[in-house]
Design a protein around this motif. Structure first.
Motif, PDB file in Angstrom:
ATOM      1  N   GLU A  31       0.857  -1.204   0.012  1.00 21.34           N
ATOM      2  CA  GLU A  31       0.062  -0.027   0.078  1.00 21.34           C
ATOM      3  C   GLU A  31       0.884   1.202  -0.039  1.00 21.34           C
ATOM      4  O   GLU A  31       0.705   2.270  -0.710  1.00 21.34           O
ATOM      5  CB  GLU A  31      -0.836  -0.171   1.108  1.00 21.34           C
ATOM      6  CG  GLU A  31      -2.070   1.302   1.176  1.00 21.34           C
ATOM      7  CD  GLU A  31      -1.415   2.368   1.707  1.00 21.34           C
ATOM      8  OE1 GLU A  31      -1.963   3.332   1.391  1.00 21.34           O
ATOM      9  OE2 GLU A  31      -0.452   2.440   2.819  1.00 21.34           O
ATOM     10  N   VAL A  32       2.040   1.337   0.595  1.00 22.65           N
ATOM     11  CA  VAL A  32       2.868   2.428   1.051  1.00 22.65           C
ATOM     12  C   VAL A  32       3.775   2.471  -0.554  1.00 22.65           C
ATOM     13  O   VAL A  32       3.704   3.582  -0.758  1.00 22.65           O
ATOM     14  CB  VAL A  32       3.776   2.303   1.913  1.00 22.65           C
ATOM     15  CG1 VAL A  32       4.680   3.355   2.067  1.00 22.65           C
ATOM     16  CG2 VAL A  32       2.985   2.193   3.220  1.00 22.65           C
ATOM     17  N   ARG A  35       1.242   3.952  -3.064  1.00 21.76           N
ATOM     18  CA  ARG A  35       0.855   5.501  -3.247  1.00 21.76           C
ATOM     19  C   ARG A  35       2.167   6.299  -3.457  1.00 21.76           C
ATOM     20  O   ARG A  35       1.928   7.406  -3.689  1.00 21.76           O
ATOM     21  CB  ARG A  35       0.526   5.531  -1.391  1.00 21.76           C
ATOM     22  CG  ARG A  35       0.007   7.063  -1.199  1.00 21.76           C
ATOM     23  CD  ARG A  35      -0.656   7.182   0.258  1.00 21.76           C
ATOM     24  NE  ARG A  35       0.321   6.974   1.321  1.00 21.76           N
ATOM     25  CZ  ARG A  35       0.501   6.065   2.102  1.00 21.76           C
ATOM     26  NH1 ARG A  35      -0.399   4.838   1.925  1.00 21.76           N
ATOM     27  NH2 ARG A  35       1.624   6.079   3.054  1.00 21.76           N
ATOM     28  N   GLN A  36       3.357   5.845  -3.003  1.00 22.69           N
ATOM     29  CA  GLN A  36       4.608   6.962  -2.596  1.00 22.69           C
ATOM     30  C   GLN A  36       5.513   6.688  -3.698  1.00 22.69           C
ATOM     31  O   GLN A  36       6.222   7.263  -4.242  1.00 22.69           O
ATOM     32  CB  GLN A  36       5.214   6.916  -1.397  1.00 22.69           C
ATOM     33  CG  GLN A  36       4.484   7.244  -0.181  1.00 22.69           C
ATOM     34  CD  GLN A  36       5.008   7.413   1.167  1.00 22.69           C
ATOM     35  OE1 GLN A  36       4.674   7.673   2.065  1.00 22.69           O
ATOM     36  NE2 GLN A  36       6.285   6.933   0.955  1.00 22.69           N
ATOM     37  N   GLY A  37       5.559   5.207  -4.263  1.00 13.76           N
ATOM     38  CA  GLY A  37       6.533   4.863  -5.166  1.00 13.76           C
ATOM     39  C   GLY A  37       7.577   4.211  -4.341  1.00 13.76           C
ATOM     40  O   GLY A  37       7.991   4.692  -3.358  1.00 13.76           O
ATOM     41  N   TYR A  38       8.261   3.290  -5.074  1.00 12.10           N
ATOM     42  CA  TYR A  38       9.188   2.489  -4.227  1.00 12.10           C
ATOM     43  C   TYR A  38      10.459   3.125  -3.918  1.00 12.10           C
ATOM     44  O   TYR A  38      10.853   3.187  -2.673  1.00 12.10           O
ATOM     45  CB  TYR A  38       9.735   1.253  -5.292  1.00 12.10           C
ATOM     46  CG  TYR A  38      11.087   0.681  -4.714  1.00 12.10           C
ATOM     47  CD1 TYR A  38      10.709  -0.212  -3.727  1.00 12.10           C
ATOM     48  CD2 TYR A  38      12.220   0.571  -5.306  1.00 12.10           C
ATOM     49  CE1 TYR A  38      12.025  -1.080  -3.170  1.00 12.10           C
ATOM     50  CE2 TYR A  38      13.246  -0.038  -4.799  1.00 12.10           C
ATOM     51  CZ  TYR A  38      13.131  -0.874  -3.734  1.00 12.10           C
ATOM     52  OH  TYR A  38      14.094  -1.705  -3.125  1.00 12.10           O
ATOM     53  N   ALA A  40      10.750   6.487  -3.121  1.00 16.74           N
ATOM     54  CA  ALA A  40      10.685   7.413  -2.261  1.00 16.74           C
ATOM     55  C   ALA A  40      10.003   6.894  -0.831  1.00 16.74           C
ATOM     56  O   ALA A  40       9.855   7.527   0.066  1.00 16.74           O
ATOM     57  CB  ALA A  40       9.511   8.358  -2.627  1.00 16.74           C
ATOM     58  N   THR A  41      10.037   5.662  -0.850  1.00 16.71           N
ATOM     59  CA  THR A  41       9.559   4.885   0.410  1.00 16.71           C
ATOM     60  C   THR A  41      10.891   4.681   1.168  1.00 16.71           C
ATOM     61  O   THR A  41      11.625   3.763   0.612  1.00 16.71           O
ATOM     62  CB  THR A  41       8.651   3.867   0.121  1.00 16.71           C
ATOM     63  OG1 THR A  41       7.493   4.341  -0.512  1.00 16.71           O
ATOM     64  CG2 THR A  41       8.127   3.024   1.220  1.00 16.71           C
ATOM     65  N   THR A  42      10.747   4.802   2.604  1.00 19.21           N
ATOM     66  CA  THR A  42      12.049   4.243   3.256  1.00 19.21           C
ATOM     67  C   THR A  42      11.235   3.033   4.419  1.00 19.21           C
ATOM     68  O   THR A  42      10.099   2.838   4.421  1.00 19.21           O
ATOM     69  CB  THR A  42      12.558   5.496   4.178  1.00 19.21           C
ATOM     70  OG1 THR A  42      11.352   5.805   5.171  1.00 19.21           O
ATOM     71  CG2 THR A  42      12.859   6.518   3.584  1.00 19.21           C
ATOM     72  N   GLU A  45       9.165   4.318   7.096  1.00 20.08           N
ATOM     73  CA  GLU A  45       7.732   4.633   6.640  1.00 20.08           C
ATOM     74  C   GLU A  45       6.956   3.257   6.622  1.00 20.08           C
ATOM     75  O   GLU A  45       5.978   3.401   6.945  1.00 20.08           O
ATOM     76  CB  GLU A  45       7.679   5.303   5.474  1.00 20.08           C
ATOM     77  CG  GLU A  45       8.315   6.974   5.549  1.00 20.08           C
ATOM     78  CD  GLU A  45       8.551   7.504   4.218  1.00 20.08           C
ATOM     79  OE1 GLU A  45       8.137   8.747   4.116  1.00 20.08           O
ATOM     80  OE2 GLU A  45       8.896   6.885   3.195  1.00 20.08           O
ATOM     81  N   ASP A 113      -2.695  -3.267  -5.001  1.00 25.64           N
ATOM     82  CA  ASP A 113      -1.415  -2.406  -4.874  1.00 25.64           C
ATOM     83  C   ASP A 113      -0.495  -3.094  -5.453  1.00 25.64           C
ATOM     84  O   ASP A 113       0.521  -2.233  -6.120  1.00 25.64           O
ATOM     85  CB  ASP A 113      -1.184  -2.320  -3.307  1.00 25.64           C
ATOM     86  CG  ASP A 113      -2.199  -1.564  -2.682  1.00 25.64           C
ATOM     87  OD1 ASP A 113      -2.682  -0.433  -3.252  1.00 25.64           O
ATOM     88  OD2 ASP A 113      -2.458  -1.928  -1.391  1.00 25.64           O
ATOM     89  N   ARG A 120       4.092   0.629 -12.324  1.00 27.98           N
ATOM     90  CA  ARG A 120       4.617   1.903 -11.989  1.00 27.98           C
ATOM     91  C   ARG A 120       6.356   1.636 -11.968  1.00 27.98           C
ATOM     92  O   ARG A 120       7.296   2.634 -12.292  1.00 27.98           O
ATOM     93  CB  ARG A 120       4.425   2.629 -10.730  1.00 27.98           C
ATOM     94  CG  ARG A 120       5.151   3.809 -10.231  1.00 27.98           C
ATOM     95  CD  ARG A 120       4.479   4.553  -8.784  1.00 27.98           C
ATOM     96  NE  ARG A 120       5.054   5.790  -8.664  1.00 27.98           N
ATOM     97  CZ  ARG A 120       4.387   6.539  -7.703  1.00 27.98           C
ATOM     98  NH1 ARG A 120       3.304   6.048  -7.029  1.00 27.98           N
ATOM     99  NH2 ARG A 120       5.063   7.468  -7.358  1.00 27.98           N
TER     100      ARG A 120
END
Length: 207
Positions: A31-32, A35-38, A40-42, A45, A113, A120
């Motif tokens: 889900e994260v 929503r944010q892109g791989y 951009a996600t830490t 998070e 997701d 993406r």
């Protein structure tokens, strides 16, 4: 970690079974990522979204890359299990196309997701760990365009079709549904597939 079995022999959903903690974490990470892109996600998070400490996430996965790998390979394993069942049924071209569309919308519903991530993050196919993405894309094209070609040859589809263009249209209009379809919404996956096939095969003009 799940093997990336693209022959269709990978594990499928456990149906009504209670998801394990690992499966819950994968769903949260998916889900994260969606929503944010791989990139951009830490890991922090993902852990925050799951309600755990970042260090606790490493008890289940050794890296963010491993999490993404398991999400994508799990989705593709199930997709190809469904597709291979369709292809092994010995259906005619039109019935095969219809069944592939239905299975595709089912997978969008089950792995919403993961489908969004797959759409993406296709650039990852160039990385050795994610080479199976390129293999899957190639096989997908072979199966769908081959079904269209067989339909033309057997007189079930129009002889004047530009097969390459028809393939791209079908591919994109099916999978773009992940950008607007939400599981549990007004229409379920079966109804979306029915409406889509009506538009694709019969058009919108009154007869």
């Amino acid at each position: 970690m799940q093997s990336k079995d693209l022959t269709g022999n990978g594990p499928r959903s456990t149906g009504g079974a209670v998801p394990s903690r690992r499966e819950e974490l994968l769903a949260t990470a998916a889900e994260v990522f969606a929503r944010q892109g791989y990139d951009a996600t830490t890991v922090r998070e993902i852990a925050d979204a799951a309600g755990i400490l970042a260090g606790s996430l490493y008890y289940h996965f050794d890296s963010k890359e491993s999490i993404l790998d398991e999400i994508l390979s799990g989705f593709l394993d199930e997709l190809w299990t469904g597709y291979d069942a369709v292809l092994g049924a010995g259906l005619g071209p039109r019935a095969t196309l219809e069944a592939l569309v239905v299975e595709s919308f089912r997978e969008i519903d089950r792995h919403h997701d993961a489908v969004a991530i797959y759409q993406r993050e296709r650039h990852l196919a160039g990385q050795p760990r994610f080479g199976y993405l390129a293999e899957s894309m190639h096989r997908f094209e072979h199966i769908w365009q081959g079904t269209l070609e067989r339909g033309v040859a057997e007189g079930e589809f129009r002889a004047d079709l530009d097969l390459r263009l028809a393939y791209r249209f079908v591919r994109d209009t099916v999978w773009v549904a992940a950008s607007w379809y939400r599981p549990g919404g007004r229409h379920d996956a079966a109804e979306i597939a029915r409406q889509y096939l009506g538009l694709l095969l019969d058009g919108i003009a009154a007869h």
